[in-house]
Design a protein around this motif. Structure first.
Motif, PDB file in Angstrom:
ATOM      1  N   ASP A 164      15.744   7.235   4.020  1.00  0.00           N
ATOM      2  CA  ASP A 164      15.585   5.797   3.938  1.00  0.00           C
ATOM      3  C   ASP A 164      14.377   5.690   2.955  1.00  0.00           C
ATOM      4  N   THR A 165      14.477   5.750   1.785  1.00  0.00           N
ATOM      5  CA  THR A 165      13.325   5.499   0.898  1.00  0.00           C
ATOM      6  C   THR A 165      12.850   4.107   0.950  1.00  0.00           C
ATOM      7  N   LYS A 166      13.512   3.148   0.801  1.00  0.00           N
ATOM      8  CA  LYS A 166      13.198   1.753   0.817  1.00  0.00           C
ATOM      9  C   LYS A 166      12.427   1.389   2.208  1.00  0.00           C
ATOM     10  N   SER A 167      12.822   1.508   3.483  1.00  0.00           N
ATOM     11  CA  SER A 167      12.200   1.475   4.559  1.00  0.00           C
ATOM     12  C   SER A 167      10.678   2.319   4.632  1.00  0.00           C
ATOM     13  N   PHE A 168      10.827   3.530   3.979  1.00  0.00           N
ATOM     14  CA  PHE A 168       9.727   4.029   4.060  1.00  0.00           C
ATOM     15  C   PHE A 168       8.558   3.625   3.105  1.00  0.00           C
ATOM     16  N   ASN A 169       8.910   3.478   2.005  1.00  0.00           N
ATOM     17  CA  ASN A 169       8.044   2.632   1.124  1.00  0.00           C
ATOM     18  C   ASN A 169       7.566   1.093   1.917  1.00  0.00           C
ATOM     19  N   ASN A 170       8.251   0.428   2.320  1.00  0.00           N
ATOM     20  CA  ASN A 170       7.690  -0.876   2.963  1.00  0.00           C
ATOM     21  C   ASN A 170       6.898  -0.286   4.294  1.00  0.00           C
ATOM     22  N   ASN A 171       7.048   0.666   4.950  1.00  0.00           N
ATOM     23  CA  ASN A 171       6.242   1.229   5.762  1.00  0.00           C
ATOM     24  C   ASN A 171       4.839   1.619   5.245  1.00  0.00           C
ATOM     25  N   CYS A 172       4.945   2.233   4.296  1.00  0.00           N
ATOM     26  CA  CYS A 172       3.766   2.745   3.684  1.00  0.00           C
ATOM     27  C   CYS A 172       2.780   1.488   3.227  1.00  0.00           C
ATOM     28  N   VAL A 173       3.486   0.560   2.487  1.00  0.00           N
ATOM     29  CA  VAL A 173       2.770  -0.708   2.489  1.00  0.00           C
ATOM     30  C   VAL A 173       2.087  -1.469   3.537  1.00  0.00           C
ATOM     31  N   LYS A 174       2.712  -1.429   4.755  1.00  0.00           N
ATOM     32  CA  LYS A 174       2.323  -2.207   5.889  1.00  0.00           C
ATOM     33  C   LYS A 174       0.996  -1.146   6.228  1.00  0.00           C
ATOM     34  N   LEU A 175       1.176   0.160   6.059  1.00  0.00           N
ATOM     35  CA  LEU A 175       0.059   1.136   6.516  1.00  0.00           C
ATOM     36  C   LEU A 175      -1.250   0.827   5.878  1.00  0.00           C
ATOM     37  N   LEU A 176      -1.055   0.581   4.385  1.00  0.00           N
ATOM     38  CA  LEU A 176      -2.159   0.368   3.554  1.00  0.00           C
ATOM     39  C   LEU A 176      -2.975  -1.160   3.959  1.00  0.00           C
ATOM     40  N   ASN A 177      -2.019  -1.906   4.469  1.00  0.00           N
ATOM     41  CA  ASN A 177      -2.665  -3.243   4.666  1.00  0.00           C
ATOM     42  C   ASN A 177      -3.378  -3.264   6.226  1.00  0.00           C
ATOM     43  N   CYS A 178      -3.165  -2.272   6.897  1.00  0.00           N
ATOM     44  CA  CYS A 178      -3.649  -2.117   8.293  1.00  0.00           C
ATOM     45  C   CYS A 178      -5.607  -1.890   8.090  1.00  0.00           C
ATOM     46  N   PRO A 179      -6.018  -2.992   8.495  1.00  0.00           N
ATOM     47  CA  PRO A 179      -7.712  -2.949   8.352  1.00  0.00           C
ATOM     48  C   PRO A 179      -8.410  -1.695   8.450  1.00  0.00           C
ATOM     49  N   ASN A 180      -7.703  -1.033   9.794  1.00  0.00           N
ATOM     50  CA  ASN A 180      -8.510   0.363  10.538  1.00  0.00           C
ATOM     51  C   ASN A 180      -8.017   1.444  10.004  1.00  0.00           C
ATOM     52  N   LEU A 181      -7.206   1.551   8.884  1.00  0.00           N
ATOM     53  CA  LEU A 181      -6.561   2.755   8.441  1.00  0.00           C
ATOM     54  C   LEU A 181      -7.910   3.374   7.701  1.00  0.00           C
ATOM     55  N   ALA A 182      -8.123   4.772   7.878  1.00  0.00           N
ATOM     56  CA  ALA A 182      -9.181   5.460   7.422  1.00  0.00           C
ATOM     57  C   ALA A 182      -9.000   5.862   5.803  1.00  0.00           C
ATOM     58  N   ILE A 183     -10.109   6.169   5.100  1.00  0.00           N
ATOM     59  CA  ILE A 183      -9.977   6.014   3.630  1.00  0.00           C
ATOM     60  C   ILE A 183      -9.269   7.157   3.382  1.00  0.00           C
ATOM     61  N   LYS A 184      -9.232   8.398   4.064  1.00  0.00           N
ATOM     62  CA  LYS A 184      -8.435   9.526   3.954  1.00  0.00           C
ATOM     63  C   LYS A 184      -7.076   9.504   4.267  1.00  0.00           C
ATOM     64  N   GLN A 185      -6.697   8.673   5.255  1.00  0.00           N
ATOM     65  CA  GLN A 185      -5.249   8.273   5.264  1.00  0.00           C
ATOM     66  C   GLN A 185      -4.612   7.533   4.354  1.00  0.00           C
ATOM     67  N   GLN A 186      -5.519   6.465   3.959  1.00  0.00           N
ATOM     68  CA  GLN A 186      -4.993   5.691   2.757  1.00  0.00           C
ATOM     69  C   GLN A 186      -4.553   6.384   1.520  1.00  0.00           C
ATOM     70  N   ASN A 187      -5.443   7.473   1.064  1.00  0.00           N
ATOM     71  CA  ASN A 187      -5.075   8.231   0.002  1.00  0.00           C
ATOM     72  C   ASN A 187      -3.773   8.966   0.117  1.00  0.00           C
ATOM     73  N   ILE A 188      -3.181   9.222   1.272  1.00  0.00           N
ATOM     74  CA  ILE A 188      -1.953   9.828   1.226  1.00  0.00           C
ATOM     75  C   ILE A 188      -0.936   8.761   0.935  1.00  0.00           C
ATOM     76  N   PHE A 189      -1.039   7.546   1.176  1.00  0.00           N
ATOM     77  CA  PHE A 189       0.087   6.561   0.635  1.00  0.00           C
ATOM     78  C   PHE A 189      -0.166   5.930  -0.621  1.00  0.00           C
ATOM     79  N   LEU A 190      -1.095   6.279  -0.998  1.00  0.00           N
ATOM     80  CA  LEU A 190      -1.287   5.597  -2.651  1.00  0.00           C
ATOM     81  C   LEU A 190      -0.515   6.239  -3.372  1.00  0.00           C
TER      82      LEU A 190
END
Length: 231
Positions: free
Chosen positions: A205-231
């Motif tokens: 489910d590419t659409k849901s996966f991409n939307n999920n990644c956007v939500k992750l990037l908007n989480c204030p406590n997501l570590a920089i190392k984790q953010q790079n995975i979803f960019l």
């Protein structure tokens, strides 16, 4: 009685798995007897809380049994998304085997057929475990423990994921996510989003996966190392 049984069992060298089986049987039998007399209680909120706590202790016993015999881990960790991302969205596959590990334990001493089925059939174990979790959720809900009730969604999601039922797992996680986001539990929200990402990968489910990644990037406590995975 349960504590005394565990202490005495260890003294005489009884297998910890058998001790957990007996513990589960005690909790489930006590819960059943209380439920039979529920009409005699006036404070239903209080009694539902007691029943939920008893079910919770029964669940702890099942989780030990499931981990030792079938390698079932209900404390599912979402950080496995790192491995998936590094292998071009490779899909995880559940173990198809329904057979328990060969632990050289004689389960014939378990006279209760229901409990014995838990240690001989993975599918039966999963069925009973999900029933116990569902009953726990319901009684916590009736006793006004809404957060505790919803927190068990991840337990059901873990079982469904390991069964290869990724859509069902995603639904349980999405239900859990809604409350966490509303109440701003960001650390827990990140963990659920990571778990959801794994489900969407396995569902292609590419659409849901991409939307999920956007939500992750908007989480204030997501570590920089984790953010790079979803960019």
């Amino acid at each position: 009685l349960r504590k005394k049984m565990e202490i005495e069992g260890k003294k005489i060298g009884v297998s910890p798995i058998l001790i957990q089986c007996w513990g589960y049987l005690i909790y489930s039998n006590v819960t059943e007897e209380i439920q039979k007399g529920m009409l005699n209680y006036t404070d239903l909120i209080k009694i539902c809380r007691i029943i939920a706590d008893l079910y919770t202790n029964a669940r702890y016993k099942l989780e030990y049994i499931g981990k030792e015999i079938y390698n079932i881990d209900t404390n599912w960790v979402g950080e496995r998304i790192h491995t998936i991302m590094d292998t071009n969205l490779a899909k995880e596959k559940p173990s198809p085997s329904d057979k328990p590990k060969n632990l050289n334990i004689n389960f014939d001493c378990i006279l209760d057929k229901g409990v014995r089925s838990l240690v001989t059939s993975k599918s039966q174990f999963e069925k009973v475990y999900c029933e116990i979790v569902a009953a726990t959720k319901l009684n916590y809900l009736k006793s006004k423990r809404i957060r505790t009730s919803q927190g068990l969604e991840t337990k059901l999601a873990a079982i469904r994921f390991q069964q290869g039922r990724y859509l069902d797992a995603a639904k349980f996680l999405e239900n859990r996510l809604a409350l966490l986001h509303t109440e701003k539990w960001y650390h827990l929200e990140i963990d659920i989003l990571l778990k959801l990402a794994i489900c969407y990968v396995n569902l292609s489910d590419t659409k849901s996966f991409n939307n999920n990644c956007v939500k992750l990037l908007n989480c204030p406590n997501l570590a920089i190392k984790q953010q790079n995975i979803f960019l």
